[in-house]
Design a protein around this motif. Sequence first.
Motif, PDB file in Angstrom:
ATOM      1  N   SER A  45       0.830  -1.210   0.000  1.00  0.00           N
ATOM      2  CA  SER A  45       0.000   0.000   0.000  1.00  0.00           C
ATOM      3  C   SER A  45       0.863   1.258   0.000  1.00  0.00           C
ATOM      4  O   SER A  45       0.517   2.250  -0.649  1.00  0.00           O
ATOM      5  CB  SER A  45      -0.980  -0.004   1.176  1.00  0.00           C
ATOM      6  OG  SER A  45      -0.302   0.017   2.409  1.00  0.00           O
ATOM      7  N   ASN A  46       1.995   1.232   0.702  1.00  0.00           N
ATOM      8  CA  ASN A  46       2.917   2.374   0.656  1.00  0.00           C
ATOM      9  C   ASN A  46       3.446   2.591  -0.753  1.00  0.00           C
ATOM     10  O   ASN A  46       3.520   3.727  -1.244  1.00  0.00           O
ATOM     11  CB  ASN A  46       4.076   2.180   1.631  1.00  0.00           C
ATOM     12  CG  ASN A  46       3.671   2.377   3.067  1.00  0.00           C
ATOM     13  OD1 ASN A  46       2.737   3.096   3.372  1.00  0.00           O
ATOM     14  ND2 ASN A  46       4.388   1.728   3.964  1.00  0.00           N
ATOM     15  N   ALA A  47       3.822   1.512  -1.409  1.00  0.00           N
ATOM     16  CA  ALA A  47       4.315   1.617  -2.783  1.00  0.00           C
ATOM     17  C   ALA A  47       3.213   2.107  -3.722  1.00  0.00           C
ATOM     18  O   ALA A  47       3.467   2.909  -4.625  1.00  0.00           O
ATOM     19  CB  ALA A  47       4.847   0.262  -3.253  1.00  0.00           C
ATOM     20  N   ALA A  48       1.994   1.646  -3.495  1.00  0.00           N
ATOM     21  CA  ALA A  48       0.866   2.075  -4.333  1.00  0.00           C
ATOM     22  C   ALA A  48       0.602   3.565  -4.191  1.00  0.00           C
ATOM     23  O   ALA A  48       0.233   4.234  -5.166  1.00  0.00           O
ATOM     24  CB  ALA A  48      -0.385   1.277  -3.983  1.00  0.00           C
ATOM     25  N   ILE A  49       0.793   4.096  -2.985  1.00  0.00           N
ATOM     26  CA  ILE A  49       0.629   5.541  -2.798  1.00  0.00           C
ATOM     27  C   ILE A  49       1.652   6.281  -3.650  1.00  0.00           C
ATOM     28  O   ILE A  49       1.314   7.235  -4.360  1.00  0.00           O
ATOM     29  CB  ILE A  49       0.770   5.931  -1.312  1.00  0.00           C
ATOM     30  CG1 ILE A  49      -0.424   5.432  -0.510  1.00  0.00           C
ATOM     31  CG2 ILE A  49       0.904   7.450  -1.165  1.00  0.00           C
ATOM     32  CD1 ILE A  49      -0.280   5.619   0.990  1.00  0.00           C
ATOM     33  N   TRP A  50       2.912   5.859  -3.595  1.00  0.00           N
ATOM     34  CA  TRP A  50       3.959   6.538  -4.362  1.00  0.00           C
ATOM     35  C   TRP A  50       3.727   6.429  -5.863  1.00  0.00           C
ATOM     36  O   TRP A  50       3.883   7.413  -6.586  1.00  0.00           O
ATOM     37  CB  TRP A  50       5.340   6.008  -3.988  1.00  0.00           C
ATOM     38  CG  TRP A  50       5.801   6.542  -2.687  1.00  0.00           C
ATOM     39  CD1 TRP A  50       5.932   5.861  -1.513  1.00  0.00           C
ATOM     40  CD2 TRP A  50       6.170   7.891  -2.401  1.00  0.00           C
ATOM     41  NE1 TRP A  50       6.357   6.713  -0.521  1.00  0.00           N
ATOM     42  CE2 TRP A  50       6.510   7.959  -1.037  1.00  0.00           C
ATOM     43  CE3 TRP A  50       6.235   9.048  -3.167  1.00  0.00           C
ATOM     44  CZ2 TRP A  50       6.918   9.142  -0.437  1.00  0.00           C
ATOM     45  CZ3 TRP A  50       6.643  10.231  -2.556  1.00  0.00           C
ATOM     46  CH2 TRP A  50       6.976  10.262  -1.214  1.00  0.00           C
ATOM     47  N   LEU A  64       3.001   9.692  -8.252  1.00  0.00           N
ATOM     48  CA  LEU A  64       3.825   9.971  -9.428  1.00  0.00           C
ATOM     49  C   LEU A  64       2.996   9.955 -10.714  1.00  0.00           C
ATOM     50  O   LEU A  64       3.173  10.808 -11.590  1.00  0.00           O
ATOM     51  CB  LEU A  64       4.976   8.978  -9.516  1.00  0.00           C
ATOM     52  CG  LEU A  64       6.033   9.100  -8.421  1.00  0.00           C
ATOM     53  CD1 LEU A  64       7.063   7.977  -8.554  1.00  0.00           C
ATOM     54  CD2 LEU A  64       6.701  10.451  -8.461  1.00  0.00           C
ATOM     55  N   GLY A  65       2.086   8.986 -10.816  1.00  0.00           N
ATOM     56  CA  GLY A  65       1.190   8.942 -11.971  1.00  0.00           C
ATOM     57  C   GLY A  65       0.294  10.160 -12.037  1.00  0.00           C
ATOM     58  O   GLY A  65       0.036  10.705 -13.119  1.00  0.00           O
ATOM     59  N   LEU A  66      -0.187  10.599 -10.880  1.00  0.00           N
ATOM     60  CA  LEU A  66      -1.029  11.787 -10.822  1.00  0.00           C
ATOM     61  C   LEU A  66      -0.263  13.026 -11.284  1.00  0.00           C
ATOM     62  O   LEU A  66      -0.766  13.819 -12.087  1.00  0.00           O
ATOM     63  CB  LEU A  66      -1.566  11.981  -9.404  1.00  0.00           C
ATOM     64  CG  LEU A  66      -2.494  13.163  -9.163  1.00  0.00           C
ATOM     65  CD1 LEU A  66      -3.735  13.059 -10.023  1.00  0.00           C
ATOM     66  CD2 LEU A  66      -2.875  13.223  -7.693  1.00  0.00           C
ATOM     67  N   LEU A  67       0.962  13.175 -10.814  1.00  0.00           N
ATOM     68  CA  LEU A  67       1.778  14.320 -11.241  1.00  0.00           C
ATOM     69  C   LEU A  67       2.041  14.285 -12.746  1.00  0.00           C
ATOM     70  O   LEU A  67       1.952  15.314 -13.423  1.00  0.00           O
ATOM     71  CB  LEU A  67       3.096  14.343 -10.472  1.00  0.00           C
ATOM     72  CG  LEU A  67       3.006  14.699  -8.995  1.00  0.00           C
ATOM     73  CD1 LEU A  67       4.373  14.540  -8.334  1.00  0.00           C
ATOM     74  CD2 LEU A  67       2.479  16.104  -8.811  1.00  0.00           C
ATOM     75  N   LEU A 109      -8.180   8.687 -12.358  1.00  0.00           N
ATOM     76  CA  LEU A 109      -7.884   7.331 -11.879  1.00  0.00           C
ATOM     77  C   LEU A 109      -6.743   7.317 -10.862  1.00  0.00           C
ATOM     78  O   LEU A 109      -6.819   6.607  -9.849  1.00  0.00           O
ATOM     79  CB  LEU A 109      -7.558   6.416 -13.058  1.00  0.00           C
ATOM     80  CG  LEU A 109      -8.717   6.147 -14.005  1.00  0.00           C
ATOM     81  CD1 LEU A 109      -8.244   5.355 -15.214  1.00  0.00           C
ATOM     82  CD2 LEU A 109      -9.848   5.436 -13.292  1.00  0.00           C
ATOM     83  N   PHE A 110      -5.703   8.082 -11.099  1.00  0.00           N
ATOM     84  CA  PHE A 110      -4.593   8.109 -10.148  1.00  0.00           C
ATOM     85  C   PHE A 110      -4.984   8.787  -8.839  1.00  0.00           C
ATOM     86  O   PHE A 110      -4.500   8.408  -7.773  1.00  0.00           O
ATOM     87  CB  PHE A 110      -3.356   8.763 -10.765  1.00  0.00           C
ATOM     88  CG  PHE A 110      -2.591   7.858 -11.689  1.00  0.00           C
ATOM     89  CD1 PHE A 110      -1.981   6.713 -11.216  1.00  0.00           C
ATOM     90  CD2 PHE A 110      -2.492   8.153 -13.032  1.00  0.00           C
ATOM     91  CE1 PHE A 110      -1.279   5.868 -12.055  1.00  0.00           C
ATOM     92  CE2 PHE A 110      -1.791   7.324 -13.890  1.00  0.00           C
ATOM     93  CZ  PHE A 110      -1.183   6.177 -13.401  1.00  0.00           C
ATOM     94  N   ALA A 111      -5.873   9.784  -8.912  1.00  0.00           N
ATOM     95  CA  ALA A 111      -6.354  10.417  -7.680  1.00  0.00           C
ATOM     96  C   ALA A 111      -7.129   9.406  -6.839  1.00  0.00           C
ATOM     97  O   ALA A 111      -6.967   9.347  -5.607  1.00  0.00           O
ATOM     98  CB  ALA A 111      -7.222  11.620  -8.005  1.00  0.00           C
ATOM     99  N   VAL A 112      -7.938   8.601  -7.477  1.00  0.00           N
ATOM    100  CA  VAL A 112      -8.665   7.537  -6.759  1.00  0.00           C
ATOM    101  C   VAL A 112      -7.671   6.527  -6.200  1.00  0.00           C
ATOM    102  O   VAL A 112      -7.840   6.034  -5.078  1.00  0.00           O
ATOM    103  CB  VAL A 112      -9.694   6.862  -7.695  1.00  0.00           C
ATOM    104  CG1 VAL A 112     -10.260   5.604  -7.079  1.00  0.00           C
ATOM    105  CG2 VAL A 112     -10.809   7.836  -8.039  1.00  0.00           C
ATOM    106  N   LYS A 171      -6.195   7.715  -2.946  1.00  0.00           N
ATOM    107  CA  LYS A 171      -7.155   7.617  -1.843  1.00  0.00           C
ATOM    108  C   LYS A 171      -7.328   6.185  -1.363  1.00  0.00           C
ATOM    109  O   LYS A 171      -7.332   5.912  -0.158  1.00  0.00           O
ATOM    110  CB  LYS A 171      -8.493   8.207  -2.269  1.00  0.00           C
ATOM    111  CG  LYS A 171      -8.423   9.692  -2.505  1.00  0.00           C
ATOM    112  CD  LYS A 171      -9.698  10.220  -3.134  1.00  0.00           C
ATOM    113  CE  LYS A 171      -9.495  11.677  -3.526  1.00  0.00           C
ATOM    114  NZ  LYS A 171     -10.638  12.211  -4.255  1.00  0.00           N
ATOM    115  N   ILE A 172      -7.479   5.262  -2.293  1.00  0.00           N
ATOM    116  CA  ILE A 172      -7.664   3.859  -1.922  1.00  0.00           C
ATOM    117  C   ILE A 172      -6.418   3.312  -1.239  1.00  0.00           C
ATOM    118  O   ILE A 172      -6.507   2.602  -0.229  1.00  0.00           O
ATOM    119  CB  ILE A 172      -8.047   3.013  -3.157  1.00  0.00           C
ATOM    120  CG1 ILE A 172      -9.458   3.395  -3.611  1.00  0.00           C
ATOM    121  CG2 ILE A 172      -7.960   1.525  -2.859  1.00  0.00           C
ATOM    122  CD1 ILE A 172      -9.882   2.759  -4.913  1.00  0.00           C
ATOM    123  N   ALA A 173      -5.251   3.612  -1.776  1.00  0.00           N
ATOM    124  CA  ALA A 173      -4.005   3.120  -1.178  1.00  0.00           C
ATOM    125  C   ALA A 173      -3.801   3.704   0.221  1.00  0.00           C
ATOM    126  O   ALA A 173      -3.320   3.010   1.121  1.00  0.00           O
ATOM    127  CB  ALA A 173      -2.819   3.459  -2.072  1.00  0.00           C
TER     128      ALA A 173
END
Length: 74
Positions: free
Chosen positions: A11-16, A20-23, A50-53, A56-58
């Motif tokens: 989950s930590n990796a998914a946040i990162w 990065l995808g969002l940026l 999608l990356f913003a979601v 949040k999920i991560a």
Amino acid sequence: MEYLERWLAISNAAIWVSVLGLLLTVLLAYPLASALALPVQIAAHMGTLLFAVGVKIAYVARLAFLSKLGRPVH
């Protein structure tokens, strides 16, 4: 407990990855939009959502795993 540690790391990796995808998609969708074809712009705008979601999920998953491990949730 070891599997919870593994899911916490995931989950930590998914946040990162999501941040990065969002940026990247925000850069493609707004400042670089004039240099891109319309389908790429559309994909960038969809990717932003999608990356913003994903962030949040991560983050919610991270909080859940921290709670299950008995660690402070903040």
